[in-house]
Structures are given as structure tokens and as C-alpha cells.
Design a protein around this motif. Structure first.
Motif, PDB file in Angstrom:
ATOM      1  N   ALA A   3      28.075  43.321  -9.407  1.00  0.00           N
ATOM      2  CA  ALA A   3      27.172  42.473 -10.191  1.00  0.00           C
ATOM      3  C   ALA A   3      27.405  42.689 -11.684  1.00  0.00           C
ATOM      4  N   ILE A   4      27.577  43.944 -12.092  1.00  0.00           N
ATOM      5  CA  ILE A   4      27.850  44.239 -13.504  1.00  0.00           C
ATOM      6  C   ILE A   4      29.151  43.585 -13.932  1.00  0.00           C
ATOM      7  N   ALA A   5      30.184  43.683 -13.095  1.00  0.00           N
ATOM      8  CA  ALA A   5      31.484  43.080 -13.431  1.00  0.00           C
ATOM      9  C   ALA A   5      31.367  41.567 -13.567  1.00  0.00           C
ATOM     10  N   ALA A   6      30.591  40.928 -12.692  1.00  0.00           N
ATOM     11  CA  ALA A   6      30.403  39.475 -12.782  1.00  0.00           C
ATOM     12  C   ALA A   6      29.704  39.096 -14.075  1.00  0.00           C
ATOM     13  N   PHE A   7      28.674  39.852 -14.444  1.00  0.00           N
ATOM     14  CA  PHE A   7      27.976  39.558 -15.695  1.00  0.00           C
ATOM     15  C   PHE A   7      28.917  39.721 -16.885  1.00  0.00           C
ATOM     16  N   GLU A   8      29.712  40.772 -16.901  1.00  0.00           N
ATOM     17  CA  GLU A   8      30.657  40.982 -18.003  1.00  0.00           C
ATOM     18  C   GLU A   8      31.665  39.845 -18.084  1.00  0.00           C
ATOM     19  N   ARG A   9      32.129  39.383 -16.946  1.00  0.00           N
ATOM     20  CA  ARG A   9      33.107  38.289 -16.912  1.00  0.00           C
ATOM     21  C   ARG A   9      32.515  36.995 -17.463  1.00  0.00           C
TER      22      ARG A   9
END
Length: 382
Positions: free
Chosen positions: A284-290
């Protein structure tokens, strides 16, 4: 002279100014329902009510301040309106807070449901959509989780939802004409695409995505990742995240079924609302950063009391019975949530409320997401 059109069904939405309720109320108004909202604003904002009516394409809800636990308030409300159905959102909902203050959660959630059901019985209102939760499953034996899975809630919040579901089943057996759908939400994320309506919890946020946004906007405070030693591929909790707009459409589908057919007649039918795919905290964190282009600094923290390792829905019943399908992916959830946070960094408290009587304000038409900033400015000007 044209004949008058059919009278739209009148719906009571308790807690309809909250995060989930506000999105559902907009969806109901757009669907053509006549909506009355009862909310005490203990975990919501009057500004949300005002914006709901600006986004509802001409049809406006009536907002009343009141406590669902107050029998006299409910009696006056049901005397004033002949409701065709009720959607019950009102209640406390934070897992960690329920562990710290269980007596408060039992008092508010159970008493509120009991008072509402008593008022419905007195006034012959038989159709109900209940805002339940996937927390009723607790630590599930299998994933994805079907509605037939054992109910073993692991925290007081989940136990209040389980107790209310039990209460609804008892009421259904006692009143054969009742029709109830209990929507077990998994993890709502996102916001209205206009950027005007979103999640703005009163007090400390408890859900992952508001915490992510706060870590980015809060002067560099790192995000605590609660538990990195779970039996999952990357050691962090896995959840089934669903866009709040998809969740709202699920409520409309449930009401359509309740009003048009004998669905759930004489029973309380549980229905999962989830996507059916799990996402870990790190994913989820990676998706938000992307999506946002922002870097999220994290710090590892102990597990939170009451959390389970994995919770993913089997949404087959909702898809088959309600003809409902989630349409928005994780990137859309992150994008809409981040737009809401950029336009409202302090939530609804970021500006003076121009009017408390939301239904006196003229509506505005929603616009494409790229024009959300101008929409927000128009709303501020009133």
C-alpha cells in the motif's frame, strides 16, 4: 399538463455525514432517493453535510443533528417522516480505541442499534441496510473469507458488530416481514473524485491511508508500520482495500434489492463488500508513493492489539445477488485520497463553515477530477 412522477423512496441514513455515510448519501441522491440524515457530528463535520448537497446534482438531503441513542429524538423523527428503509452507519469504529475503551463502544454501538430497531418496529419500517464490518470474522480459517465463515471477532469493536448482527437476526425471526442486509465492509479507502468529500477522522487517525497522508504532510513524521513479523510474504498485515465509491454503490445495490424484491425477507443476510485481493502494508505504501510522487518514511513498531495478519473478502455473494462489482483499483484509491488531502490538508476544519443548514445551499455539478481545485474554490466562495 404532465402527470406527477412517482414518489421516490425515502431513506433514513443514521451517521450519514461520516466518511462512509457521506459518500453513500451522495450516491443515494444521485440514484433519486429522498434522503434524511441523522448525525450527532461526534465523528463527522457539518461542513461535510454542506458539501454533500453541493455535489448531489440538484437533489438535496435533509440533515438533522441528533443522537441515535436518544429514543425521544428517534420517535420525533419517525413521526415526522414515513421512511421506506434505513441505512445505519452511526457508531464508533476504531479498533485500537475499542480495546482501550470497550465499555464506551458497547454503550454507544449496541444501545444505538437497539434504539433504532425499536423505533423502526413502532413505526412499521421493515427494510434495513446495516453497516457491519469484516472484523466480525477475526482470525479466519481460510482466505478469501466467505460469509459462511465462523465469526470470531478479535476486538471489542468487532464484537459490537457481531452482537448487532445477532440482534438483527433475532429481530428478523420475530418479525417475518423484515428485510435486512448486513454489509460487511473490508477496508474502505479513497475519496469523492471532486476532492470535496473524504475521510477526516476526529482525533487520532487509526486507518492506514490517513496515517500515510499525515506522515507526508505532517512535517516529515515517519509512518509507524505496526507489526513486521506477521506470517505474510513481507511480514506486514494484508488487507482487502475497497474504494469508498465502490462501497457506496454497494449500498445502493442493496437498497434496490430490498425495495424491489423479497430479498432477505424474514432474515438478516450478511454480504461482504470487498475486492477479493489482498494488499500488504508495504504494498500500500509503494502504491501511494507511485501515484503521489511522495516518499513515505517509515519506522517499525510493535503489533497493535486486536489486529489480525490477513483479512481478504470473498465478494461472490455481492456480485451474484446484488449484481455489484468493484470498479476502481488501488491506484484510484490512492489518487483520490491524495487529491482530497492536497485540497483539504486540515480536513473539513481548514476553513470557516459558511452555513450549518446544508440544505439551504445551492448545489453545484460535479466536474472531472482534473478540475477539482477549481471546484473546491467555488465551494469555498459559496
Amino acid at each position: 399538463m404532465n402527470a406527477p412522477g412517482p414518489i421516490p423512496p425515502k431513506i433514513l441514513a443514521t451517521g450519514g455525514a461520516g466518511y462512509i455515510g457521506s459518500h453513500v448519501v451522495i450516491a443515494l441522491l444521485e440514484r433519486g432517493f429522498d434522503v434524511v440524515v441523522l448525525d450527532d457530528y461526534s465523528n463527522s463535520h457539518e461542513e461535510a453535510a454542506r458539501r454533500i448537497n453541493r455535489l448531489s446534482r440538484g437533489r438535496r438531503a435533509r440533515f438533522l443533528r441528533g443522537d441515535v441513542c436518544n429514543a425521544a429524538t428517534l420517535e420525533a423523527l419517525f413521526r415526522a417522516h414515513r421512511f421506506d428503509a434505513v441505512v445505519h452507519f452511526a457508531g464508533l469504529k476504531a479498533v485500537a480505541d475499542s480495546v482501550a475503551r470497550p465499555e464506551h463502544y458497547y454503550g454507544v454501538n449496541i444501545a444505538g442499534a437497539a434504539c433504532l430497531l425499536a423505533a423502526m418496529a413502532r413505526h412499521g419500517v421493515e427494510r434495513l441496510v446495516f453497516s457491519s464490518s469484516a472484523t466480525v470474522y477475526g482470525l479466519a480459517d481460510t482466505v478469501p473469507i466467505p460469509e459462511t465463515a465462523p465469526l470470531r471477532p478479535a476486538n471489542p469493536y468487532g464484537r459490537t458488530k457481531h452482537m448487532i448482527e445477532t440482534m438483527l437476526a433475532d429481530v428478523a425471526r420475530a418479525r417475518p416481514g423484515s428485510r435486512t442486509v448486513m454489509l460487511r465492509y473490508f477496508n474502505p479507502v479513497g475519496a469523492h473524485p471532486s476532492g470535496l468529500i473524504g475521510e477526516d477522522p476526529v482525533g487520532e487517525p487509526a486507518n492506514l491511508f490517513p496515517l500515510i497522508a499525515r506522515s507526508v504532510q505532517g512535517g516529515g513524521r515517519p509512518l509507524s508500520v505496526f507489526g513486521t513479523d506477521y506470517d505474510t510474504p513481507d511480514g506486514t498485515c494484508i488487507r482487502d482495500y475497497i474504494h469508498v465509491e465502490d462501497l457506496a454503490e454497494g449500498h445502493v445495490a442493496a437498497l434496490d434489492k430490498l425495495l424491489a424484491t423479497d430479498l432477505a425477507r424474514g432474515e438478516a443476510l450478511p454480504v461482504n463488500l470487498g475486492v477479493g485481493r489482498g494488499v500488504s502494508v508495504r504494498e500500500a505504501i509503494a502504491a501511494f508513493e507511485r501515484v503521489s510522487g511522495q516518499q513515505v518514511r517509515t519506522v517499525e513498531a510493535p503489533r497493535r492489539p486486536g489486529d489480525v495478519a490477513e483479512c481478504v473478502a470473498d465478494p461472490a455473494r455481492a456480485m451474484k445477488l446484488l449484481n455489484w462489482h468493484p470498479r476502481r483499483d488501488l491506484d484510484a484509491m490512492c489518487r483520490d485520497m491524495w487529491r482530497w488531502r492536497l485540497l483539504n490538508p486540515d480536513g473539513y476544519r481548514g476553513r470557516e463553515v459558511l452555513a450549518t443548514a446544508a440544505d439551504e445551499m445551492p448545489p453545484i455539478a460535479p466536474v472531472p477530477a482534473g478540475e477539482a481545485q477549481q471546484t473546491f474554490r467555488d465551494a469555498v466562495r459559496g
